[in-house]
Every structure is written in C-alpha cells, then in structure tokens.
Enzyme design. Structure first.
Site, PDB file in Angstrom:
ATOM      1  CE  LYS A   1     -20.109  48.877 -13.470  1.00 45.19           C
ATOM      2  NZ  LYS A   1     -21.352  49.657 -13.611  1.00 45.19           N
ATOM      3  CE  LYS A  29     -17.921  57.159 -13.586  1.00 48.22           C
ATOM      4  NZ  LYS A  29     -19.269  56.634 -13.300  1.00 48.22           N
TER       5      LYS A  29
END
Length: 302
Positions: A252, A184
């Site tokens: 984030k 990811k």
C-alpha cells in the site's frame, strides 16, 4: 512553570481523542492515558475500544461525534485515504464535530493529497491539522519510541508535540501539510531498497555455503551495516517473518510512493521493482509476513 507543574497542568486540562485502535493506535493511545491525559477512544469495532478501556484509564465511545466533542486534540491512525475520508468528513465525522481550536493529528500513512484536503477542511472550521505518519512499527509503538514526520503549521505543531512525545523518540516538522506524508514516502523508498539488498546478500551467502551468521557479524562492523541488518538479519536467516510491518501494508505504501513519484516526475526504478517482488511474496501466501520476507522469494525462485 516547573516541569512538574507543566505535567500537572497537562493532566488536568488536556482531553485527547484517539481514533483507530490497530496494532499501532492501541498502544499509542495507551501511552497518552498512562501519562495522565484524559483520553477517549473510538474504533470501528467497538469491542476493541471497550477492551482498550479495560487495559488503560480512559473512555470508550460509541460514535466519533461523542469521542471528539470538546476534545483539545484528536489523533487518528487508520488504514488508508478512504478510511480518512470516512472518519474525518461528513455529518458524523471529526471535522464537523470537533470544536473550533482543536488540533487534529493524523498518524495514518496516506497520500499527500488527502493530507492537504483534510488540512483545508479543518481550517474551514478553525481547527489545526498535522499529517504525522510514523516509523518504528508495532515494537516502536508499544515501547513509545516511534519516529514522527509532521506536516503543518509551526503553531499547531508546537501545541501537539508534547502529546506525541509520549509515544515517540523523535518528532520533527518538515514543512506545510503533506510534508509529513512525503517524508514517510522517502522512508519507505529507502527501506525497500535496503531490504532487497540485504535479502540478496544473505541469499548469496547461503548459496555460497558460508556460515551466514558469521558473515553478518563481520560485515555489520563496516559500511554494510544498517538497522535492517542489525534487527532483521537473524530472523531472516531463520525464516521468521512475524516481527513487524506486514507486506500488505508495505505494498500500500509503495503504491502511494509510486503515484506521488509520477506527479513530481521522480524516477524510482528500484522501488517499482521491489514493489513487484512484494507482489510475488503475497502470491506465496506471505501477505501478513513482515517486510524482511523478500528473502523467501529468492529462496523459492533460486
């Protein structure tokens, strides 16, 4: 066993718990329930779980312990590492209360380190664990067309994949625990550079007083074509930024990427720069704008 018989067995034998009903988890849990799986849900705000139980066939639980009791699978989709520690660990957490043999599947985008930590904790209770962050955004979750990047054992993955197929178009095992999260990171690194490049291209076209829509129509037929161009260029031109993953969440994720890069000694100069640009967008009031809003920064500072 025929496919129909297999689905019937899945409907009558499988209990899945879904923890975290945000913009992603809410529809993902719904796809499981609509497939006939026995679904229980828990959310920090219980009213959200109660609303889900009105929208889909399933049960809203008031505690994690209640939700995961006797569950075959536990899916989670929460905010960050600290949220995972809260819901997985401790006397009231998933690991202590889910039965032995349960498969725990985490769809949160988090660090590789927390995935490895939770996998070890689950193994101590004879539970399986898969880190399975997703790509595709809210639209992908609602349409059941997410891409899921998994880390874990082949046997646990084989058991959990049929459930993930209900809300995904692609589900792949990349390696042991932590591999899904690292994949990811690769995804987010690639997106960051693409969106900045597309923003600069559209901004240049605007400043050069070209017909930007016509320019995109031409260049999208060649080597410049990308998913971002096909799906976001029009809304970027129109200044519309409510179509997906928020800037706050991207920052984030990029923070996780940059931290992992330091650990593995990878050089990410473009990613680090784009992360700073997203910081500028936050200061402009765009914390909840989608990631394509990088173009607004260029418009402001031209």
């Amino acid at each position: 066993m025929t496919r129909t018989e297999s689905r019937l067995q899945e409907r009558t034998m499988t209990t899945a718990t879904f923890i975290g009903l945000g913009v992603m988890g809410y529809p993902m849990a719904g796809h499981l329930a609509n497939a006939g799986i026995n679904v229980r849900v828990w959310n920090r705000t219980h009213a959200k779980a109660e609303q889900w139980a009105k929208d889909y066939p399933g049960e809203a639980c008031k505690s994690i312990a209640e939700a995961v009791k006797d569950a075959d699978f536990v899916m989670t989709c929460v905010g960050a590492d600290k949220d995972l520690i809260e819901v997985f660990e401790g006397d009231e957490g998933i690991i202590s209360n889910a039965p032995e043999g349960a498969i725990l599947v985490d769809h949160t985008t988090a660090s590789a380190g927390i995935a490895e930590r939770l996998a070890a904790g689950a193994a101590g209770r004879n539970q399986g664990f898969i880190d399975a962050p997703v790509s595709g955004g809210q639209q992908g979750a609602e349409n059941g067309k997410l891409t899921v990047m998994c880390g874990g054992s082949e046997s646990d993955f084989a058991k959990a994949r049929p459930l993930m197929d209900h809300y995904a178009r692609a589900v792949n095992l990349l390696g042991p625990a932590g591999s899904g999260q690292k994949t990811k990171m690769v995804n987010q690194i690639a997106i960051a550079g693409l969106v900045q490049g597309l923003s600069e291209a559209l901004h240049f076209a605007e400043q050069a007083q070209l017909d930007v829509a016509k320019v995109v129509d031409v260049i999208s037929k060649g080597a410049a074509q990308s998913w971002q161009m096909e799906n976001r260029s029009g809304t970027m031109i129109n200044g519309e930024f409510d179509h997906g993953f928020a800037v706050d969440w991207m920052r984030k994720d990029l923070g996780i990427c940059l931290e992992e890069a330091r650990k593995v000694k990878a050089s990410l100069p473009v990613t680090a720069l784009v992360d700073q640009f997203y910081g500028d967008v936050q200061e402009m009031g765009g914390r909840r704008w989608d990631t394509s809003s990088l173009i607004q920064r260029l418009r402001k500072f031209r």
